[in-house]
Design an enzyme around this catalytic site. Structure first.
Site, PDB file in Angstrom:
ATOM      1  N   CYS A   8      42.996  35.555  22.458  1.00 47.73           N
ATOM      2  CA  CYS A   8      42.937  36.082  23.829  1.00 47.73           C
ATOM      3  C   CYS A   8      41.477  36.152  24.301  1.00 47.73           C
ATOM      4  O   CYS A   8      40.631  36.797  23.671  1.00 47.73           O
ATOM      5  CB  CYS A   8      43.587  37.472  23.850  1.00 47.73           C
ATOM      6  SG  CYS A   8      43.319  38.346  25.385  1.00 47.73           S
ATOM      7  N   CYS A  28      40.265  39.752  24.863  1.00 50.51           N
ATOM      8  CA  CYS A  28      40.004  40.462  23.601  1.00 50.51           C
ATOM      9  C   CYS A  28      38.657  40.002  23.030  1.00 50.51           C
ATOM     10  O   CYS A  28      37.906  40.812  22.474  1.00 50.51           O
ATOM     11  CB  CYS A  28      41.126  40.221  22.590  1.00 50.51           C
ATOM     12  SG  CYS A  28      42.609  41.209  22.905  1.00 50.51           S
ATOM     13  N   HIS A  52      44.996  45.433  23.962  1.00 50.40           N
ATOM     14  CA  HIS A  52      45.675  44.248  24.484  1.00 50.40           C
ATOM     15  C   HIS A  52      47.073  44.609  24.975  1.00 50.40           C
ATOM     16  O   HIS A  52      47.954  44.943  24.183  1.00 50.40           O
ATOM     17  CB  HIS A  52      45.768  43.138  23.428  1.00 50.40           C
ATOM     18  CG  HIS A  52      46.432  41.895  23.958  1.00 50.40           C
ATOM     19  ND1 HIS A  52      45.722  40.839  24.480  1.00 50.40           N
ATOM     20  CD2 HIS A  52      47.745  41.577  24.104  1.00 50.40           C
ATOM     21  CE1 HIS A  52      46.572  39.908  24.907  1.00 50.40           C
ATOM     22  NE2 HIS A  52      47.815  40.337  24.688  1.00 50.40           N
ATOM     23  N   ASN A  90      47.739  40.225  38.923  1.00 54.72           N
ATOM     24  CA  ASN A  90      48.716  39.142  38.856  1.00 54.72           C
ATOM     25  C   ASN A  90      49.560  39.333  37.607  1.00 54.72           C
ATOM     26  O   ASN A  90      49.009  39.528  36.513  1.00 54.72           O
ATOM     27  CB  ASN A  90      48.009  37.786  38.808  1.00 54.72           C
ATOM     28  CG  ASN A  90      47.260  37.487  40.094  1.00 54.72           C
ATOM     29  OD1 ASN A  90      47.748  37.773  41.181  1.00 54.72           O
ATOM     30  ND2 ASN A  90      46.059  36.932  39.974  1.00 54.72           N
ATOM     31  N   THR A 145      46.686  33.859  34.721  1.00 49.38           N
ATOM     32  CA  THR A 145      46.175  32.841  33.790  1.00 49.38           C
ATOM     33  C   THR A 145      45.701  33.434  32.481  1.00 49.38           C
ATOM     34  O   THR A 145      45.699  32.753  31.457  1.00 49.38           O
ATOM     35  CB  THR A 145      45.020  32.041  34.437  1.00 49.38           C
ATOM     36  OG1 THR A 145      43.999  32.945  34.830  1.00 49.38           O
ATOM     37  CG2 THR A 145      45.507  31.249  35.636  1.00 49.38           C
ATOM     38  N   HIS A 166      46.211  39.069  29.343  1.00 51.39           N
ATOM     39  CA  HIS A 166      45.712  40.383  28.921  1.00 51.39           C
ATOM     40  C   HIS A 166      45.515  41.120  30.236  1.00 51.39           C
ATOM     41  O   HIS A 166      44.682  40.684  31.056  1.00 51.39           O
ATOM     42  CB  HIS A 166      44.409  40.219  28.130  1.00 51.39           C
ATOM     43  CG  HIS A 166      43.768  41.485  27.639  1.00 51.39           C
ATOM     44  ND1 HIS A 166      43.225  41.610  26.363  1.00 51.39           N
ATOM     45  CD2 HIS A 166      43.551  42.663  28.258  1.00 51.39           C
ATOM     46  CE1 HIS A 166      42.705  42.831  26.227  1.00 51.39           C
ATOM     47  NE2 HIS A 166      42.891  43.487  27.367  1.00 51.39           N
ATOM     48  N   HIS A 210      44.709  42.851  33.559  1.00 47.23           N
ATOM     49  CA  HIS A 210      43.405  43.107  34.185  1.00 47.23           C
ATOM     50  C   HIS A 210      43.613  43.322  35.673  1.00 47.23           C
ATOM     51  O   HIS A 210      44.575  42.822  36.264  1.00 47.23           O
ATOM     52  CB  HIS A 210      42.441  41.935  33.949  1.00 47.23           C
ATOM     53  CG  HIS A 210      43.017  40.611  34.327  1.00 47.23           C
ATOM     54  ND1 HIS A 210      43.880  39.916  33.504  1.00 47.23           N
ATOM     55  CD2 HIS A 210      42.882  39.855  35.452  1.00 47.23           C
ATOM     56  CE1 HIS A 210      44.244  38.785  34.100  1.00 47.23           C
ATOM     57  NE2 HIS A 210      43.654  38.731  35.294  1.00 47.23           N
ATOM     58  N   HIS A 243      41.751  42.830  39.283  1.00 44.84           N
ATOM     59  CA  HIS A 243      40.659  42.257  40.062  1.00 44.84           C
ATOM     60  C   HIS A 243      40.244  43.295  41.111  1.00 44.84           C
ATOM     61  O   HIS A 243      41.104  43.893  41.768  1.00 44.84           O
ATOM     62  CB  HIS A 243      41.128  41.014  40.827  1.00 44.84           C
ATOM     63  CG  HIS A 243      41.642  39.895  39.977  1.00 44.84           C
ATOM     64  ND1 HIS A 243      40.939  38.732  39.786  1.00 44.84           N
ATOM     65  CD2 HIS A 243      42.795  39.734  39.280  1.00 44.84           C
ATOM     66  CE1 HIS A 243      41.632  37.908  39.021  1.00 44.84           C
ATOM     67  NE2 HIS A 243      42.779  38.494  38.702  1.00 44.84           N
TER      68      HIS A 243
HETATM   69  P1  AMP Z   1      44.408  35.915  36.614  1.00 47.61           P
HETATM   70  O1  AMP Z   1      44.654  34.590  37.284  1.00 47.61           O
HETATM   71  O2  AMP Z   1      44.846  37.089  37.420  1.00 47.61           O
HETATM   72  O3  AMP Z   1      44.967  35.919  35.203  1.00 47.61           O
HETATM   73  O4  AMP Z   1      42.851  36.078  36.534  1.00 47.61           O
HETATM   74  C1  AMP Z   1      42.073  35.649  35.465  1.00 47.61           C
HETATM   75  C2  AMP Z   1      40.656  35.660  35.944  1.00 47.61           C
HETATM   76  O5  AMP Z   1      39.818  35.619  34.823  1.00 47.61           O
HETATM   77  C3  AMP Z   1      40.288  34.472  36.837  1.00 47.61           C
HETATM   78  O6  AMP Z   1      39.849  34.955  38.100  1.00 47.61           O
HETATM   79  C4  AMP Z   1      39.163  33.790  36.053  1.00 47.61           C
HETATM   80  O7  AMP Z   1      38.147  33.296  36.900  1.00 47.61           O
HETATM   81  C5  AMP Z   1      38.659  34.904  35.163  1.00 47.61           C
HETATM   82  N1  AMP Z   1      38.051  34.486  33.912  1.00 47.61           N
HETATM   83  C6  AMP Z   1      38.563  33.639  32.988  1.00 47.61           C
HETATM   84  N2  AMP Z   1      37.721  33.551  31.935  1.00 47.61           N
HETATM   85  C7  AMP Z   1      36.678  34.368  32.209  1.00 47.61           C
HETATM   86  C8  AMP Z   1      35.482  34.707  31.517  1.00 47.61           C
HETATM   87  N3  AMP Z   1      35.186  34.184  30.318  1.00 47.61           N
HETATM   88  N4  AMP Z   1      34.616  35.576  32.102  1.00 47.61           N
HETATM   89  C9  AMP Z   1      34.896  36.090  33.315  1.00 47.61           C
HETATM   90  N5  AMP Z   1      36.014  35.830  34.006  1.00 47.61           N
HETATM   91  C10 AMP Z   1      36.882  34.962  33.469  1.00 47.61           C
HETATM   92 ZN    ZN Z   2      43.752  40.464  24.745  1.00 45.56          ZN
END
Ligand code: AMP
Ligand code: ZN
Length: 113
Positions: free
Chosen positions: A4, A7, A46, A86, A94, A97, A99, A101
């Site tokens: 992940c 993580c 997680h 999301n 995507t 885990h 989160h 925004h």
């Molecule tokens: P979601 O589509 O809601 O799962 O959002 C995942 C978000 O994580 C996206 O906006 C990506 O740009 C962001 N993301 C993915 N990898 C990283 C990373 N290594 N550092 C910062 N943001 C990331």
């Molecule tokens: Zn995780």
């Protein structure tokens, strides 16, 4: 969880541009910002997604929402901000885990989907 990305950000094996961290959560800038300010708030535990929130893990979600105003203030989001979560494939989650925004720093679109 070994596979992940978030993580790995939590354990420091993937770098991030940190905004805030404590023993329970981490907040860092999104790699692909969709607003002048775009950060992610992530529990260290997680949890895959909002669909997996239950009575046993709900405290961390409440905790995140107590921290969002503080974090928003440090980011200068005095005129408001949008919180997005999301959940699952139809919502284009995507990273599996959970989160939140937090976006702001401009007048955001009224349309959400
Ligand atoms: P979601 O589509 O809601 O799962 O959002 C995942 C978000 O994580 C996206 O906006 C990506 O740009 C962001 N993301 C993915 N990898 C990283 C990373 N290594 N550092 C910062 N943001 C990331
Ligand atoms: Zn995780």
């Amino acid at each position: 969880m070994t596979d992940c990305i978030f993580c790995k950000i939590v354990d420091g094996s993937i770098p991030s541009k940190k905004v805030y961290e404590d023993d329970k959560i981490i907040c860092f800038y999104d790699l692909n910002p969709q607003a002048p300010v775009h950060v992610l708030i992530v529990p260290k535990e997680h949890i895959c997604c909002a669909d997996a929130i239950n009575e046993d893990n709900a405290d961390i979600i409440a905790y995140i929402f107590t921290k969002i105003p503080e974090i928003a203030k440090t980011l200068g989001l005095s005129n408001g901000y949008r919180i997005i979560n999301n959940c699952g494939d139809d919502a284009c989650q995507t990273v599996k885990h959970i989160h939140f925004h937090v976006l702001g720093g401009k007048q955001l679109a009224g349309q959400m989907a």
